[in-house]
Motif scaffolding. Structure first.
Motif, PDB file in Angstrom:
ATOM      1  N   HIS A 256       0.858  -1.196   0.000  1.00 14.02           N
ATOM      2  CA  HIS A 256       0.000   0.000   0.000  1.00 14.02           C
ATOM      3  C   HIS A 256       0.890   1.240   0.000  1.00 14.02           C
ATOM      4  O   HIS A 256       1.502   1.569   1.012  1.00 14.02           O
ATOM      5  CB  HIS A 256      -0.911   0.004   1.252  1.00 14.02           C
ATOM      6  CG  HIS A 256      -1.791   1.228   1.372  1.00 14.02           C
ATOM      7  ND1 HIS A 256      -3.131   1.139   1.707  1.00 14.02           N
ATOM      8  CD2 HIS A 256      -1.536   2.544   1.211  1.00 14.02           C
ATOM      9  CE1 HIS A 256      -3.647   2.357   1.752  1.00 14.02           C
ATOM     10  NE2 HIS A 256      -2.697   3.228   1.458  1.00 14.02           N
TER      11      HIS A 256
ATOM     12  N   HIS B  11       1.637   5.262  -2.257  1.00 12.21           N
ATOM     13  CA  HIS B  11       1.146   6.290  -3.184  1.00 12.21           C
ATOM     14  C   HIS B  11       2.340   6.865  -3.927  1.00 12.21           C
ATOM     15  O   HIS B  11       2.757   8.011  -3.642  1.00 12.21           O
ATOM     16  CB  HIS B  11       0.429   7.399  -2.405  1.00 12.21           C
ATOM     17  CG  HIS B  11      -0.671   6.921  -1.504  1.00 12.21           C
ATOM     18  ND1 HIS B  11      -1.998   6.980  -1.843  1.00 12.21           N
ATOM     19  CD2 HIS B  11      -0.634   6.348  -0.270  1.00 12.21           C
ATOM     20  CE1 HIS B  11      -2.744   6.489  -0.860  1.00 12.21           C
ATOM     21  NE2 HIS B  11      -1.936   6.099   0.120  1.00 12.21           N
TER      22      HIS B  11
ATOM     23  N   LYS C  84      -9.993   1.392  -4.344  1.00 19.32           N
ATOM     24  CA  LYS C  84      -9.769   1.755  -2.940  1.00 19.32           C
ATOM     25  C   LYS C  84     -10.787   2.783  -2.504  1.00 19.32           C
ATOM     26  O   LYS C  84     -10.959   3.822  -3.148  1.00 19.32           O
ATOM     27  CB  LYS C  84      -8.352   2.309  -2.791  1.00 19.32           C
ATOM     28  CG  LYS C  84      -8.161   3.307  -1.679  1.00 19.32           C
ATOM     29  CD  LYS C  84      -7.184   2.837  -0.622  1.00 19.32           C
ATOM     30  CE  LYS C  84      -7.087   3.778   0.541  1.00 19.32           C
ATOM     31  NZ  LYS C  84      -6.064   4.797   0.385  1.00 19.32           N
TER      32      LYS C  84
ATOM     33  N   HIS D 275      -5.049  -0.467   6.737  1.00 19.26           N
ATOM     34  CA  HIS D 275      -4.695   0.077   8.054  1.00 19.26           C
ATOM     35  C   HIS D 275      -5.297  -0.775   9.180  1.00 19.26           C
ATOM     36  O   HIS D 275      -4.567  -1.367   9.936  1.00 19.26           O
ATOM     37  CB  HIS D 275      -5.085   1.549   8.211  1.00 19.26           C
ATOM     38  CG  HIS D 275      -4.717   2.385   7.012  1.00 19.26           C
ATOM     39  ND1 HIS D 275      -3.414   2.483   6.570  1.00 19.26           N
ATOM     40  CD2 HIS D 275      -5.464   3.121   6.142  1.00 19.26           C
ATOM     41  CE1 HIS D 275      -3.382   3.262   5.503  1.00 19.26           C
ATOM     42  NE2 HIS D 275      -4.605   3.654   5.211  1.00 19.26           N
TER      43      HIS D 275
ATOM     44  N   ASP E  95       2.508   3.035   3.162  1.00 15.61           N
ATOM     45  CA  ASP E  95       1.625   4.178   2.939  1.00 15.61           C
ATOM     46  C   ASP E  95       2.445   5.399   2.517  1.00 15.61           C
ATOM     47  O   ASP E  95       2.019   6.534   2.715  1.00 15.61           O
ATOM     48  CB  ASP E  95       0.777   4.487   4.182  1.00 15.61           C
ATOM     49  CG  ASP E  95      -0.512   5.215   3.831  1.00 15.61           C
ATOM     50  OD1 ASP E  95      -0.820   5.362   2.631  1.00 15.61           O
ATOM     51  OD2 ASP E  95      -1.219   5.642   4.762  1.00 15.61           O
TER      52      ASP E  95
HETATM   53 ZN   LIG Z   1      -2.731   5.315   1.890  1.00 16.79          ZN
END
Ligand SMILES: [Zn+2]
Length: 476
Positions: free
Chosen positions: A24, A26, A236, A318, A380
Motif C-alpha cells: 500500500h 502512493h 480503494k 490500516h 503508505d
Molecule cells: Zn494510503
C-alpha cells in the motif's frame, strides 16, 4: 545445474529473498512531494513559512504551490496553523499544504478565493469563532480542492520514475499503487505510456478511486495493461480519516477530545452499495478504515460479498484499532489486511488519543497473524518511508517497546513477501521456487539470528525483477 549463458553473481555472504512488495503506497503522490515543498520535520510555523517561501520563489506568480508533511503535534502547544500564517509569504500564489496524514490541508487566502470556498458549509471546512474559514480543509473538501490544481501525465510519469529508482534501491520489486482521486487520469495515462514503452522496472498492482470507474471502463484500461508489469487490481474506498488528525471514526470519543468521535465518509447503506457495485464489476475492494467504528462499518459492508472464502481477496487498509471481536469477524469472513508497521513508531500521541485501555488494541499484528488473517506490510508512502527493511524492523521491534504483538523475522518477512503477493493476486508461494518469476532481493548480510534492533541497518545489495538487475551495489 546452471544453464550456459547464465550470468553468475557473487552474493558475498548476503541473503537472497523473494522480492519485497509494498502492499500500500502512493508513489505518484510521493513523486509530487519530492518536487513540491517538503514540510516533513518542521517543528514550528516559522519552519513551514521558510520552506514555503523557498517554494514560492521557484514558482511563477499565480502558479499553485503545494507542499506536504506538516504536523501540528510537533509544534509548540500543538496549535493548528492557519491561513494567516501563509498569506504574507505567498500573496500572489494559491497555496495548499497537506498535513503528514494526507487527510487535512492548509490553504492560504489566495487559494480559498480561487477555489471559491468562502461560502461553503460543513465540518470539512474549519471556521474560527467569528465564522471565518481558518484555511484548514478536511477529507472530501481537501480532495476537491487538490483536484482543481492543474496536472499533466508527463509530470506524473517523471514523478513515478523518480520513486521507482528509490524503491529499487530499497529492495522493492513491486508496489501496490494507490491512485489519487485528484490525479487518476494523468496517473493511468503515465502508467500506460511507460508500460507500452517498456520503461517500467518494477511491478505495479494498481488500485483506483471509485470516481475513476467510469473513466477506466470507458477507456478500456483493464485490458490496456497486459505486460505483467502493471495490473489493474481493484478499487480503494476511503471510509474514515486518520488518528493523527482525529478524523478516524471511533466508537468512543477521542481521549484528548471528548466531543469528537471522528468522521465516517459514508452511511452504512452507501458503503454497502458501493462495495457491492465494485465487487460486481470483478474488482478487489480495498477499504481504508482506521478507527474501530470505521473497521466495523467496513466489515459490515464487505460481509455480503466476502462470504465463501473471500475469493476477490477484499482487504481493509490500516485496520489500526482492532479489538478481538472485530478480528474474529474478519477472520471468519476471510477479510485480508494491509498494515503499516512504521505507524507504530510515528504515532507518539497514540496513548493521548486513545487512552491506556484502548491503545492495547492498536496494531495487533501478531494476534492477527496467529488468528489466521492474511496480513501484508506496507509503507503508505509518503506517509512513511518506502523502505521495507524499516517496515520489517518496526514490525519486530515496535519502536523499542517489544510487546506480545512484536513479530519474529520470518513473520516480518512474510508481511512484505508471500502475504503481500497473495494480497495483490500474485500467487507466489513462500520462499524461492523454480519456475517462479525471478523477482528477488539480495540483502548484504545473513539476517537469520540477527538481533531485531540491528535489522534497520541491513543494506540491499541487489534487486532483480523478472531476472533483470534493477539495482545493485558493490557486486562483483
Ligand atoms: Zn494510503
Amino acid at each position: 545445474m546452471v544453464p550456459d549463458g547464465t550470468e553468475v553473481m557473487n552474493a558475498n555472504g548476503g541473503a537472497l529473498f523473494q522480492g519485497f512488495i509494498d502492499s500500500h503506497c502512493h508513489p505518484f503522490e510521493y513523486g509530487w512531494l519530492k518536487r513540491s515543498v517538503d514540510l516533513r520535520g518542521t517543528t514550528n510555523v516559522t519552519g513551514i513559512r521558510l520552506r514555503l517561501a523557498a517554494g514560492v520563489q521557484r514558482a511563477r506568480p499565480g502558479e499553485w504551490v503545494t507542499g506536504m508533511g506538516w504536523d501540528q503535534e510537533t509544534m509548540p502547544g500543538g496549535r493548528m496553523p492557519g491561513r494567516a500564517d501563509l498569506d504574507d509569504v505567498a500573496p500572489e500564489n494559491p497555496v495548499a499544504l497537506t498535513r503528514v496524514c494526507g487527510h487535512i490541508a492548509l490553504l492560504n487566502s489566495r487559494a480559498i478565493d480561487e477555489l471559491k470556498l468562502e461560502g461553503r458549509a460543513g465540518e470539512e471546512y474549519e471556521r474560527d469563532r467569528t465564522g471565518r474559514l481558518t484555511g484548514i480543509v478536511k477529507e472530501g473538501a481537501l480532495t476537491e480542492a487538490l483536484g482543481r490544481i492543474p496536472r499533466s501525465s508527463e509530470k506524473s510519469a517523471a514523478d513515478l520514475q523518480s520513486v521507482e529508482a528509490e524503491a529499487a534501491r530499497l529492495g522493492l520489486t513491486a508496489m501496490h499503487c494507490i491512485l489519487s482521486p485528484e490525479g487518476f487520469r494523468e496517473e493511468l495515462d503515465a502508467l500506460a505510456a511507460l508500460d507500452a514503452a517498456g520503461s517500467l522496472s518494477l511491478r505495479y498492482r494498481v488500485y483506483i478511486p471509485p470516481e475513476a470507474l467510469d473513466f477506466v471502463e470507458g477507456r478500456g484500461f483493464r485490458s490496456t495493461f497486459s505486460s505483467g508489469m502493471v495490473r489493474l487490481n481493484g478499487v480503494k474506498i476511503y471510509c474514515d480519516g486518520s488518528l493523527g488528525a482525529r478524523t478516524a471514526a471511533l466508537h468512543e470519543p477521542y481521549s484528548d477530545d471528548p466531543t469528537n468521535t471522528g468522521i465516517l465518509r459514508y452511511s452504512d447503506s452507501e458503503l454497502t452499495d458501493l462495495v457491492e457495485k465494485v465487487d460486481a464489476k470483478g474488482y478487489q475492494v480495498l477499504v481504508h478504515a482506521i478507527g474501530d467504528r470505521a473497521v466495523e462499518q467496513a466489515v459490515g459492508a464487505l460481509s455480503p460479498v466476502a462470504g465463501g472464502g473471500n475469493p476477490r481477496r477484499h482487504r481493509i487498509e490500516h485496520a489500526s484499532l482492532l479489538p478481538g471481536d472485530l478480528r474474529a469477524k474478519m477472520r471468519k469472513l476471510g477479510i485480508r489486511v494491509a498494515v503499516q508497521p512504521l505507524f507504530i513508531t510515528s504515532d507518539t500521541w497514540a496513548v493521548a488519543r486513545l487512552g491506556e485501555e484502548r491503545v492495547r488494541d492498536l496494531y495487533p499484528f501478531r494476534s492477527l497473524l496467529s488468528e489466521g488473517v492474511v496480513v501484508s506490510g506496507s509503507s503508505d508512502c509518503p506517509v512513511e518511508s518506502l523502505s521495507p527493511i524499516l517496515g520489517m524492523w518496526a514490525a519486530m521491534t515496535r519502536g523499542g517497546s517489544t510487546s506480545e504483538e512484536s513479530l519474529g523475522l520470518d513473520e516480518a518477512l512474510s508481511l512484505y513477501s508471500s502475504n503481500a503477493a497473495s494480497n495483490g493476486f500474485d500467487n507466489v508461494g513462500p520462499g524461492l521456487r523454480e519456475g517462479a518469476p525471478a523477482d528477488l532481493t539480495l540483502l548484504d548480510s545473513d539476517v537469520s539470528g540477527m538481533h531485531p534492533a540491528l535489522f534497520r541497518k541491513v543494506g540491499v545489495l541487489a534487486t532483480l525483477v523478472n531476472g533483470s538487475l534493477v539495482h545493485s551495489y558493490g557486486l562483483d
